[in-house]
Scaffold this active site. Structure first.
Site, PDB file in Angstrom:
ATOM      1  N   ASP A   1       2.274   3.126 -10.477  1.00  0.00           N
ATOM      2  CA  ASP A   1       1.360   2.000 -10.626  1.00  0.00           C
ATOM      3  C   ASP A   1       1.135   1.768 -12.125  1.00  0.00           C
ATOM      4  O   ASP A   1       1.695   2.493 -12.968  1.00  0.00           O
ATOM      5  CB  ASP A   1       0.055   2.306  -9.892  1.00  0.00           C
ATOM      6  CG  ASP A   1      -0.657   1.051  -9.414  1.00  0.00           C
ATOM      7  OD1 ASP A   1      -0.329  -0.057  -9.889  1.00  0.00           O
ATOM      8  OD2 ASP A   1      -1.568   1.179  -8.563  1.00  0.00           O
TER       9      ASP A   1
ATOM     10  N   HIS B   1      -5.046   4.660 -10.290  1.00  0.00           N
ATOM     11  CA  HIS B   1      -6.369   4.211 -10.741  1.00  0.00           C
ATOM     12  C   HIS B   1      -7.410   4.441  -9.657  1.00  0.00           C
ATOM     13  O   HIS B   1      -7.076   4.766  -8.519  1.00  0.00           O
ATOM     14  CB  HIS B   1      -6.301   2.714 -11.083  1.00  0.00           C
ATOM     15  CG  HIS B   1      -5.724   1.916  -9.948  1.00  0.00           C
ATOM     16  ND1 HIS B   1      -6.463   1.555  -8.846  1.00  0.00           N
ATOM     17  CD2 HIS B   1      -4.460   1.459  -9.730  1.00  0.00           C
ATOM     18  CE1 HIS B   1      -5.689   0.899  -8.001  1.00  0.00           C
ATOM     19  NE2 HIS B   1      -4.464   0.827  -8.500  1.00  0.00           N
TER      20      HIS B   1
ATOM     21  N   HIS C   1      -9.505  -0.816  -7.758  1.00  0.00           N
ATOM     22  CA  HIS C   1      -9.279  -1.627  -6.559  1.00  0.00           C
ATOM     23  C   HIS C   1      -8.480  -0.801  -5.558  1.00  0.00           C
ATOM     24  O   HIS C   1      -7.942   0.241  -5.907  1.00  0.00           O
ATOM     25  CB  HIS C   1      -8.534  -2.926  -6.896  1.00  0.00           C
ATOM     26  CG  HIS C   1      -7.132  -2.699  -7.351  1.00  0.00           C
ATOM     27  ND1 HIS C   1      -6.814  -2.332  -8.639  1.00  0.00           N
ATOM     28  CD2 HIS C   1      -5.954  -2.727  -6.676  1.00  0.00           C
ATOM     29  CE1 HIS C   1      -5.503  -2.171  -8.738  1.00  0.00           C
ATOM     30  NE2 HIS C   1      -4.942  -2.400  -7.559  1.00  0.00           N
TER      31      HIS C   1
HETATM   32 ZN   LIG Z   1      -2.789  -0.053  -7.673  1.00  0.00          ZN
END
Ligand SMILES: [Zn+2]
Length: 280
Positions: free
Chosen positions: A27, A115, A127
């Site tokens: 990511d 994250h 998120h």
């Molecule tokens: Zn992500």
């Protein structure tokens, strides 16, 4: 002759058990140095951290490394700057999204650039899947992308051996998998600022951490308890208005839908439909 064949088979078995086949889901928001979701250096810095993880895996004797670009349009890694030993999965419309291509032939999973989950305090760009998600609970446990992806790996009995990203992502994964090796490369200051390692320090720590983790190959998996009850909570009732039309789903609140299935890949695929493929 029979003894020789038996010895050969044993040595092959030993090689097969020792061979490490590594799957990386990458990511971007948890990559060091990035402080905006459209950071102009994002792709380059993400590629450098992924290359560090690939190098660490091969340093420790991996025989195969596959990386799945798992951010946004899944088209971020700079193809011509990637370590040539890796196989790349690229492009957005994949049935299993961030975990596309993982199966029981792999021996280790790692998450790079991860994250914090939706709703985290102090999580840079926190998120879960997309901005449409307020919370995702699986069998009553609130999870972020790392959690939902770790369960996918557990379904195929492939241990998660390493995570890097922001401090919330690492803490979430270590809460789910106690003792999981991780490198936190930055910490969010509210939702749009960070305190970060330099990219060079981050890549050095990731390469070292991955090599150690692949050598240790600790059997680290979250506990799987089928059936899987998924409660998907949207940020607004509007999205639930649309997806409650899917026959599997029961609307349990203004913003919340619930379903239960026995097979985790099916649960995962529906989660992805709910956060990604809904357009009012
Ligand atoms: Zn992500």
């Amino acid at each position: 002759m029979r003894v020789t064949l038996f010895a050969l088979a044993l040595s092959f078995l030993g090689w097969a058990l020792a061979a490490q086949s590594v799957y990386i889901s990458a990511d971007m928001e948890g990559v060091a140095g990035i402080s905006a979701t459209d950071d102009p250096m994002g792709r380059r810095l993400m590629t450098a951290e992924v290359n560090a993880a690939i190098a660490g895996a091969f340093d420790a004797g991996a025989t195969r490394v596959v990386v799945n670009d798992a951010h946004g349009g899944h088209n971020n890694l700079l193809q011509d700057a990637l370590d040539p030993r890796v196989t790349l999965l690229r492009g957005n419309l994949k049935p299993y999204g961030m975990m596309q291509g993982l199966d029981g032939t792999f021996t280790a999973v790692m998450f790079i650039g991860y994250h914090g989950k939706a709703g985290s305090l102090g999580g840079f760009a926190a998120h879960t899947g997309s901005g449409r998600t307020a919370d995702l609970r699986i069998n009553g446990v609130s999870v972020g992308e790392g959690g939902m992806n770790a369960l996918y790996a557990a379904w195929y009995r492939v241990p998660v051996v390493f995570v890097s990203g922001d401090s919330l992502a690492v803490a979430e994964m270590q809460g789910l998998i106690p003792g999981l090796p991780g490198v936190a490369v930055k910490t969010g200051i509210w939702n749009r600022a960070v305190r970060t390692l330099s990219p060079d320090s981050a890549t050095a720590a990731i390469r070292r951490g991955v090599a150690d983790a692949v050598r240790a190959a600790a059997p680290t998996q979250p506990t799987l308890r089928p059936p899987f009850t998924v409660e998907f909570e949207y940020s607004t009732p509007l999205y639930a208005d649309i997806t409650e039309g899917i026959p599997w789903l029961e609307r349990t609140g203004p913003r919340t839908l619930r379903y239960t299935v026995d097979e985790y890949p099916a649960a995962y695929r529906m989660i992805r439909v709910l956060y990604k493929h809904i357009t009012p």
